[in-house]
Design a protein around this motif. Structure first.
Motif, PDB file in Angstrom:
ATOM      1  N   LEU A   1      34.785  36.774  34.934  1.00 23.76           N
ATOM      2  CA  LEU A   1      35.407  37.351  36.125  1.00 23.76           C
ATOM      3  C   LEU A   1      34.287  37.693  37.097  1.00 23.76           C
ATOM      4  O   LEU A   1      33.636  38.738  36.992  1.00 23.76           O
ATOM      5  CB  LEU A   1      36.210  38.603  35.748  1.00 23.76           C
ATOM      6  CG  LEU A   1      37.416  38.353  34.834  1.00 23.76           C
ATOM      7  CD1 LEU A   1      38.032  39.672  34.375  1.00 23.76           C
ATOM      8  CD2 LEU A   1      38.465  37.494  35.541  1.00 23.76           C
ATOM      9  N   THR A   2      34.029  36.770  38.016  1.00 23.26           N
ATOM     10  CA  THR A   2      32.876  36.884  38.914  1.00 23.26           C
ATOM     11  C   THR A   2      33.155  37.830  40.082  1.00 23.26           C
ATOM     12  O   THR A   2      34.287  38.259  40.302  1.00 23.26           O
ATOM     13  CB  THR A   2      32.496  35.503  39.469  1.00 23.26           C
ATOM     14  OG1 THR A   2      33.645  34.956  40.155  1.00 23.26           O
ATOM     15  CG2 THR A   2      32.082  34.555  38.363  1.00 23.26           C
ATOM     16  N   LYS A   3      32.079  38.112  40.824  1.00 24.18           N
ATOM     17  CA  LYS A   3      32.140  38.974  42.008  1.00 24.18           C
ATOM     18  C   LYS A   3      32.683  40.364  41.650  1.00 24.18           C
ATOM     19  O   LYS A   3      33.333  41.019  42.470  1.00 24.18           O
ATOM     20  CB  LYS A   3      32.977  38.320  43.117  1.00 24.18           C
ATOM     21  CG  LYS A   3      32.531  36.883  43.437  1.00 24.18           C
ATOM     22  CD  LYS A   3      33.298  36.275  44.582  1.00 24.18           C
ATOM     23  CE  LYS A   3      32.893  34.813  44.794  1.00 24.18           C
ATOM     24  NZ  LYS A   3      33.543  34.191  45.951  1.00 24.18           N
ATOM     25  N   SER A   4      32.411  40.798  40.417  1.00 23.08           N
ATOM     26  CA  SER A   4      32.917  42.105  39.977  1.00 23.08           C
ATOM     27  C   SER A   4      32.292  43.248  40.764  1.00 23.08           C
ATOM     28  O   SER A   4      32.830  44.361  40.786  1.00 23.08           O
ATOM     29  CB  SER A   4      32.673  42.293  38.478  1.00 23.08           C
ATOM     30  OG  SER A   4      31.287  42.281  38.184  1.00 23.08           O
ATOM     31  N   ASP A   5      31.163  42.970  41.437  1.00 22.70           N
ATOM     32  CA  ASP A   5      30.520  43.998  42.262  1.00 22.70           C
ATOM     33  C   ASP A   5      31.375  44.367  43.468  1.00 22.70           C
ATOM     34  O   ASP A   5      31.166  45.407  44.097  1.00 22.70           O
ATOM     35  CB  ASP A   5      29.142  43.503  42.730  1.00 22.70           C
ATOM     36  CG  ASP A   5      29.235  42.148  43.420  1.00 22.70           C
ATOM     37  OD1 ASP A   5      29.306  42.095  44.661  1.00 22.70           O
ATOM     38  OD2 ASP A   5      29.249  41.125  42.694  1.00 22.70           O
ATOM     39  N   LYS A   6      32.350  43.532  43.803  1.00 21.91           N
ATOM     40  CA  LYS A   6      33.213  43.793  44.958  1.00 21.91           C
ATOM     41  C   LYS A   6      34.391  44.709  44.604  1.00 21.91           C
ATOM     42  O   LYS A   6      35.180  45.080  45.471  1.00 21.91           O
ATOM     43  CB  LYS A   6      33.718  42.476  45.552  1.00 21.91           C
ATOM     44  CG  LYS A   6      32.594  41.586  46.080  1.00 21.91           C
ATOM     45  CD  LYS A   6      33.113  40.357  46.768  1.00 21.91           C
ATOM     46  CE  LYS A   6      31.967  39.444  47.224  1.00 21.91           C
ATOM     47  NZ  LYS A   6      31.110  40.076  48.231  1.00 21.91           N
ATOM     48  N   LEU A   7      34.515  45.040  43.322  1.00 25.59           N
ATOM     49  CA  LEU A   7      35.583  45.932  42.871  1.00 25.59           C
ATOM     50  C   LEU A   7      35.024  47.306  42.514  1.00 25.59           C
ATOM     51  O   LEU A   7      33.854  47.433  42.150  1.00 25.59           O
ATOM     52  CB  LEU A   7      36.275  45.354  41.631  1.00 25.59           C
ATOM     53  CG  LEU A   7      36.958  43.985  41.753  1.00 25.59           C
ATOM     54  CD1 LEU A   7      37.546  43.583  40.407  1.00 25.59           C
ATOM     55  CD2 LEU A   7      38.033  43.990  42.830  1.00 25.59           C
ATOM     56  N   SER A   8      35.860  48.325  42.597  1.00 21.04           N
ATOM     57  CA  SER A   8      35.455  49.659  42.154  1.00 21.04           C
ATOM     58  C   SER A   8      35.470  49.670  40.622  1.00 21.04           C
ATOM     59  O   SER A   8      36.014  48.766  39.992  1.00 21.04           O
ATOM     60  CB  SER A   8      36.444  50.715  42.679  1.00 21.04           C
ATOM     61  OG  SER A   8      37.715  50.542  42.049  1.00 21.04           O
ATOM     62  N   ARG A   9      34.903  50.697  40.035  1.00 20.64           N
ATOM     63  CA  ARG A   9      34.888  50.789  38.568  1.00 20.64           C
ATOM     64  C   ARG A   9      36.311  50.819  38.012  1.00 20.64           C
ATOM     65  O   ARG A   9      36.612  50.184  37.004  1.00 20.64           O
ATOM     66  CB  ARG A   9      34.114  52.036  38.139  1.00 20.64           C
ATOM     67  CG  ARG A   9      34.027  52.190  36.637  1.00 20.64           C
ATOM     68  CD  ARG A   9      32.999  53.219  36.232  1.00 20.64           C
ATOM     69  NE  ARG A   9      31.649  52.790  36.535  1.00 20.64           N
ATOM     70  CZ  ARG A   9      30.563  53.468  36.174  1.00 20.64           C
ATOM     71  NH1 ARG A   9      30.683  54.595  35.485  1.00 20.64           N
ATOM     72  NH2 ARG A   9      29.367  53.032  36.484  1.00 20.64           N
ATOM     73  N   GLN A  10      37.194  51.533  38.689  1.00 26.66           N
ATOM     74  CA  GLN A  10      38.583  51.612  38.243  1.00 26.66           C
ATOM     75  C   GLN A  10      39.260  50.239  38.329  1.00 26.66           C
ATOM     76  O   GLN A  10      40.001  49.835  37.427  1.00 26.66           O
ATOM     77  CB  GLN A  10      39.358  52.623  39.097  1.00 26.66           C
ATOM     78  CG  GLN A  10      40.796  52.839  38.631  1.00 26.66           C
ATOM     79  CD  GLN A  10      41.534  53.872  39.472  1.00 26.66           C
ATOM     80  OE1 GLN A  10      41.000  54.380  40.444  1.00 26.66           O
ATOM     81  NE2 GLN A  10      42.762  54.165  39.112  1.00 26.66           N
ATOM     82  N   GLU A  11      38.982  49.517  39.418  1.00 25.92           N
ATOM     83  CA  GLU A  11      39.581  48.184  39.602  1.00 25.92           C
ATOM     84  C   GLU A  11      39.079  47.198  38.546  1.00 25.92           C
ATOM     85  O   GLU A  11      39.858  46.376  38.048  1.00 25.92           O
ATOM     86  CB  GLU A  11      39.274  47.663  41.009  1.00 25.92           C
ATOM     87  CG  GLU A  11      40.060  48.357  42.107  1.00 25.92           C
ATOM     88  CD  GLU A  11      39.570  47.994  43.500  1.00 25.92           C
ATOM     89  OE1 GLU A  11      40.367  48.065  44.437  1.00 25.92           O
ATOM     90  OE2 GLU A  11      38.366  47.657  43.654  1.00 25.92           O
ATOM     91  N   THR A  12      37.790  47.257  38.216  1.00 20.24           N
ATOM     92  CA  THR A  12      37.272  46.332  37.196  1.00 20.24           C
ATOM     93  C   THR A  12      37.917  46.620  35.848  1.00 20.24           C
ATOM     94  O   THR A  12      38.266  45.689  35.113  1.00 20.24           O
ATOM     95  CB  THR A  12      35.729  46.435  37.052  1.00 20.24           C
ATOM     96  OG1 THR A  12      35.369  47.770  36.703  1.00 20.24           O
ATOM     97  CG2 THR A  12      35.022  46.003  38.315  1.00 20.24           C
TER      98      THR A  12
END
Length: 215
Positions: free
Chosen positions: A146-157
């Motif tokens: 699941l790439t580009k995980s840096d674009k999500l908040s911790r809760q979203e990831t």
């Protein structure tokens, strides 16, 4: 940090048609990387390889139109498949890609596992599921990045990872999933551990087969 498993990968050949694939009998184990256009597949490959330009990164989706073979130091191959799902590509080209992808994923004897790249903001699209359905019958493992995980908040990831795990639970342990970020260089060790285990298992199976007594 560079990944030792993929570091020093060297480009070997590109293939546009199934008939041009290297002879399976003479080839080493192959790990395929596939993903929807613009999901970050080329960036993920470059990050794992510790190489900025191993796989071509483009802001124009659909640029990887060939199956590209990269030889790893272990003798195995990293196989970069054409990105799929980009609407602006002509229909004739899309049909050719589809035929090439399906043939390779379902019939390639040396293919031991599939790394499926998905944008963590839009995982498990209809086309991603189609890829899974093509590959699952081979019995070989699939690992989702699941790439580009840096674009999500911790809760979203956390929520995304939980949702994808729930969706793939029907496949038992054949499909695994992790978060990955090329920008933050996160998830490299986990990906290498999973894929390295595939190669280690394949090596054991080959050794056992070679040592079987002849009938």
């Amino acid at each position: 940090m560079s990944s030792s498993l993929f570091r020093h990968a060297v480009f070997e050949t590109s293939v546009a048609k199934p008939v041009n694939l290297p002879p399976a009998s003479a080839a080493a184990p192959e790990i395929a990387f596939a993903g929807r256009s613009n999901a970050g597949k080329s960036s993920a490959i470059n990050t794992l390889a510790g190489h900025t330009r191993l796989a071509f990164v483009s802001k124009t989706p659909g640029r990887t139109q060939l199956i590209n073979f990269f030889r790893l130091p272990s003798g195995a191959y990293l196989v970069d498949l054409p990105g799929y799902g980009y609407a602006a590509v002509p229909e004739a080209v899309r049909k050719q890609w589809r035929g090439l992808l399906e043939h390779y994923l379902t019939r390639r004897e040396n293919l031991i596992g599939l790394v499926l790249i998905m944008d963590s903001r839009r995982p498990l699209t209809e086309l991603d599921i189609q890829m899974i359905h093509w590959f699952v019958p081979t019995g070989n493992p699939i690992h989702i990045l699941l790439t580009k995980s840096d674009k999500l908040s911790r809760q979203e990831t956390t929520q995304t990872l939980r949702a994808v795990r729930a969706a793939i639970a029907v496949y038992g342990g054949q499909i695994t999933v992790q978060l990955f970020s090329s920008l933050k260089k996160s998830g490299i060790e986990e990906a290498e551990r999973v894929i390295g285990a595939w190669l280690a298992e394949e090596s054991v199976e080959v050794e056992l087969a070679e040592n079987l007594p002849e009938r």
